[in-house]
Motif scaffolding. Structure first.
Motif, mmCIF file in Angstrom:
data_model
loop_
_atom_site.group_PDB
_atom_site.id
_atom_site.type_symbol
_atom_site.label_atom_id
_atom_site.label_comp_id
_atom_site.label_asym_id
_atom_site.label_seq_id
_atom_site.Cartn_x
_atom_site.Cartn_y
_atom_site.Cartn_z
ATOM 1 N N LYS A 43 0.838 -1.206 0.000
ATOM 2 C CA LYS A 43 0.000 0.000 0.000
ATOM 3 C C LYS A 43 0.867 1.247 0.000
ATOM 4 C CE LYS A 43 -4.005 -2.115 2.208
ATOM 5 N NZ LYS A 43 -5.046 -1.958 3.273
ATOM 6 N N GLN A 44 0.245 2.380 -0.266
ATOM 7 C CA GLN A 44 0.974 3.642 -0.264
ATOM 8 C C GLN A 44 1.194 4.111 1.171
ATOM 9 O OE1 GLN A 44 -1.683 6.306 -2.375
ATOM 10 N NE2 GLN A 44 -2.794 6.856 -0.529
ATOM 11 N N ARG A 45 2.109 5.056 1.302
ATOM 12 C CA ARG A 45 2.367 5.649 2.607
ATOM 13 C C ARG A 45 1.274 6.673 2.911
ATOM 14 N NH1 ARG A 45 8.432 7.529 3.928
ATOM 15 N NH2 ARG A 45 8.690 5.387 3.161
ATOM 16 N N ASP A 46 0.655 6.540 4.061
ATOM 17 C CA ASP A 46 -0.473 7.389 4.423
ATOM 18 C C ASP A 46 -0.179 8.212 5.669
ATOM 19 O OD1 ASP A 46 -2.832 4.779 3.564
ATOM 20 O OD2 ASP A 46 -2.168 6.487 2.357
ATOM 21 N N LEU A 47 -0.832 9.354 5.743
ATOM 22 C CA LEU A 47 -0.743 10.203 6.914
ATOM 23 C C LEU A 47 -1.351 9.523 8.132
ATOM 24 C CD1 LEU A 47 -0.441 13.075 8.313
ATOM 25 C CD2 LEU A 47 -2.812 13.433 7.576
ATOM 26 N N VAL A 48 -0.665 9.636 9.264
ATOM 27 C CA VAL A 48 -1.245 9.262 10.549
ATOM 28 C C VAL A 48 -1.626 10.530 11.312
ATOM 29 C CG1 VAL A 48 -0.804 8.153 12.763
ATOM 30 C CG2 VAL A 48 0.054 7.095 10.654
ATOM 31 N N ALA A 49 -0.612 11.386 11.539
ATOM 32 C CA ALA A 49 -0.858 12.621 12.281
ATOM 33 C C ALA A 49 0.304 13.573 12.076
ATOM 34 C CB ALA A 49 -1.039 12.340 13.770
ATOM 35 N N THR A 50 0.017 14.862 12.189
ATOM 36 C CA THR A 50 1.052 15.879 12.175
ATOM 37 C C THR A 50 0.836 16.860 13.314
ATOM 38 O OG1 THR A 50 -0.181 17.302 10.649
ATOM 39 C CG2 THR A 50 1.408 15.750 9.674
ATOM 40 N N ILE A 51 1.920 17.500 13.721
ATOM 41 C CA ILE A 51 1.856 18.543 14.748
ATOM 42 C C ILE A 51 2.794 19.664 14.329
ATOM 43 C CG2 ILE A 51 3.545 17.294 16.187
ATOM 44 C CD1 ILE A 51 2.069 18.523 18.642
ATOM 45 N N THR A 52 2.249 20.881 14.250
ATOM 46 C CA THR A 52 3.051 22.007 13.800
ATOM 47 C C THR A 52 3.920 22.550 14.919
ATOM 48 O OG1 THR A 52 1.449 23.706 14.385
ATOM 49 C CG2 THR A 52 1.173 22.631 12.233
ATOM 50 N N LYS A 64 -8.663 9.174 14.570
ATOM 51 C CA LYS A 64 -9.014 10.082 15.663
ATOM 52 C C LYS A 64 -9.616 9.305 16.826
ATOM 53 C CE LYS A 64 -9.871 14.173 12.824
ATOM 54 N NZ LYS A 64 -10.888 15.124 12.301
ATOM 55 N N GLY A 65 -9.138 9.636 18.019
ATOM 56 C CA GLY A 65 -9.653 8.995 19.218
ATOM 57 C C GLY A 65 -8.822 7.827 19.696
ATOM 58 N N ARG A 66 -8.006 7.246 18.814
ATOM 59 C CA ARG A 66 -7.163 6.123 19.228
ATOM 60 C C ARG A 66 -5.688 6.505 19.288
ATOM 61 N NH1 ARG A 66 -6.472 1.572 16.470
ATOM 62 N NH2 ARG A 66 -6.970 2.434 14.407
ATOM 63 N N PHE A 67 -5.273 7.416 18.421
ATOM 64 C CA PHE A 67 -3.868 7.810 18.341
ATOM 65 C C PHE A 67 -3.711 9.252 18.830
ATOM 66 C CE2 PHE A 67 -2.237 4.829 14.726
ATOM 67 C CZ PHE A 67 -2.810 3.743 15.365
ATOM 68 N N THR A 68 -2.601 9.526 19.502
ATOM 69 C CA THR A 68 -2.304 10.865 19.989
ATOM 70 C C THR A 68 -0.862 11.229 19.654
ATOM 71 O OG1 THR A 68 -3.862 10.592 21.830
ATOM 72 C CG2 THR A 68 -2.260 12.388 21.984
ATOM 73 N N ILE A 69 -0.692 12.336 18.965
ATOM 74 C CA ILE A 69 0.645 12.835 18.649
ATOM 75 C C ILE A 69 0.997 13.946 19.628
ATOM 76 C CG2 ILE A 69 -0.168 14.550 16.963
ATOM 77 C CD1 ILE A 69 2.346 13.913 15.300
ATOM 78 N N SER A 70 2.267 14.003 20.006
ATOM 79 C CA SER A 70 2.744 15.075 20.879
ATOM 80 C C SER A 70 4.219 15.326 20.564
ATOM 81 C CB SER A 70 2.549 14.706 22.356
ATOM 82 O OG SER A 70 3.289 13.548 22.678
ATOM 83 N N ARG A 71 4.705 16.446 21.049
ATOM 84 C CA ARG A 71 6.116 16.772 20.811
ATOM 85 C C ARG A 71 6.723 17.388 22.056
ATOM 86 N NH1 ARG A 71 6.383 20.543 15.797
ATOM 87 N NH2 ARG A 71 8.575 20.817 16.410
ATOM 88 N N ASP A 72 8.009 17.152 22.220
ATOM 89 C CA ASP A 72 8.782 17.754 23.298
ATOM 90 C C ASP A 72 9.915 18.522 22.631
ATOM 91 O OD1 ASP A 72 10.549 18.365 25.351
ATOM 92 O OD2 ASP A 72 10.187 16.497 26.416
ATOM 93 N N ASN A 73 9.746 19.821 22.519
ATOM 94 C CA ASN A 73 10.736 20.630 21.819
ATOM 95 C C ASN A 73 12.076 20.648 22.537
ATOM 96 O OD1 ASN A 73 8.966 21.297 19.716
ATOM 97 N ND2 ASN A 73 8.195 23.095 20.819
ATOM 98 N N VAL A 78 9.335 13.698 18.905
ATOM 99 C CA VAL A 78 7.900 13.629 18.670
ATOM 100 C C VAL A 78 7.440 12.219 19.025
ATOM 101 C CG1 VAL A 78 8.182 13.060 16.205
ATOM 102 C CG2 VAL A 78 6.043 14.078 17.022
ATOM 103 N N TYR A 79 6.242 12.127 19.574
ATOM 104 C CA TYR A 79 5.712 10.858 20.047
ATOM 105 C C TYR A 79 4.396 10.532 19.338
ATOM 106 C CZ TYR A 79 8.902 11.897 23.900
ATOM 107 O OH TYR A 79 10.018 12.216 24.640
#
Length: 114
Positions: A43-52, A64-73, A78-79
């Motif tokens: 399959k193609q590579r698909d977006l999961v999540a991004t954080i600006t 949405k609702g199962r995955f959570t993205i976060s970042r520690d600058n 990024v998690y």
């Protein structure tokens, strides 16, 4: 030299959880939009999540609702917290850093199976 190093993948049973990490080096992490993408076999590579850089988050609608993205600058990391995992979440998960350039990690395998 830019490096994005993913970790945290593995084998998990359906309904389980995993937390992926992506440690970045060689970039000014704070200005980058960081993201997670996944690619299942054939399959193609698909977006999961991004954080600006400002913390704006975008998820693939189906996750949405199962995955959570976060970042520690401070840690240039990024998690991706993944809960209630399903067999169809099985894929290689890739970290992405986007600003004026676009960088990718080597990927980490996530396998959801009983």
């Amino acid at each position: 030299q830019v490096q994005l190093v993913e970790s945290g993948g593995g084998l998990v049973q359906p309904g389980g959880s995993l937390r992926l990490s992506c440690a970045a080096s060689g970039i000014d992490f704070i200005v980058y939009t960081m993201g997670w993408y996944r690619q299942a076999p054939g399959k193609q590579r698909d977006l999961v999540a991004t954080i600006t850089s400002g913390g704006k988050i975008n998820y693939a609608d189906s996750l949405k609702g199962r995955f959570t993205i976060s970042r520690d600058n401070a840690e240039s990391t990024v998690y991706l917290q993944m809960n209630s995992l399903k067999p169809e979440d099985t894929a290689v998960y890739y970290c992405n850093a986007e600003f004026k350039n676009d960088y990718w990690g080597q990927g980490t395998q996530v396998t959801v199976s009983s």
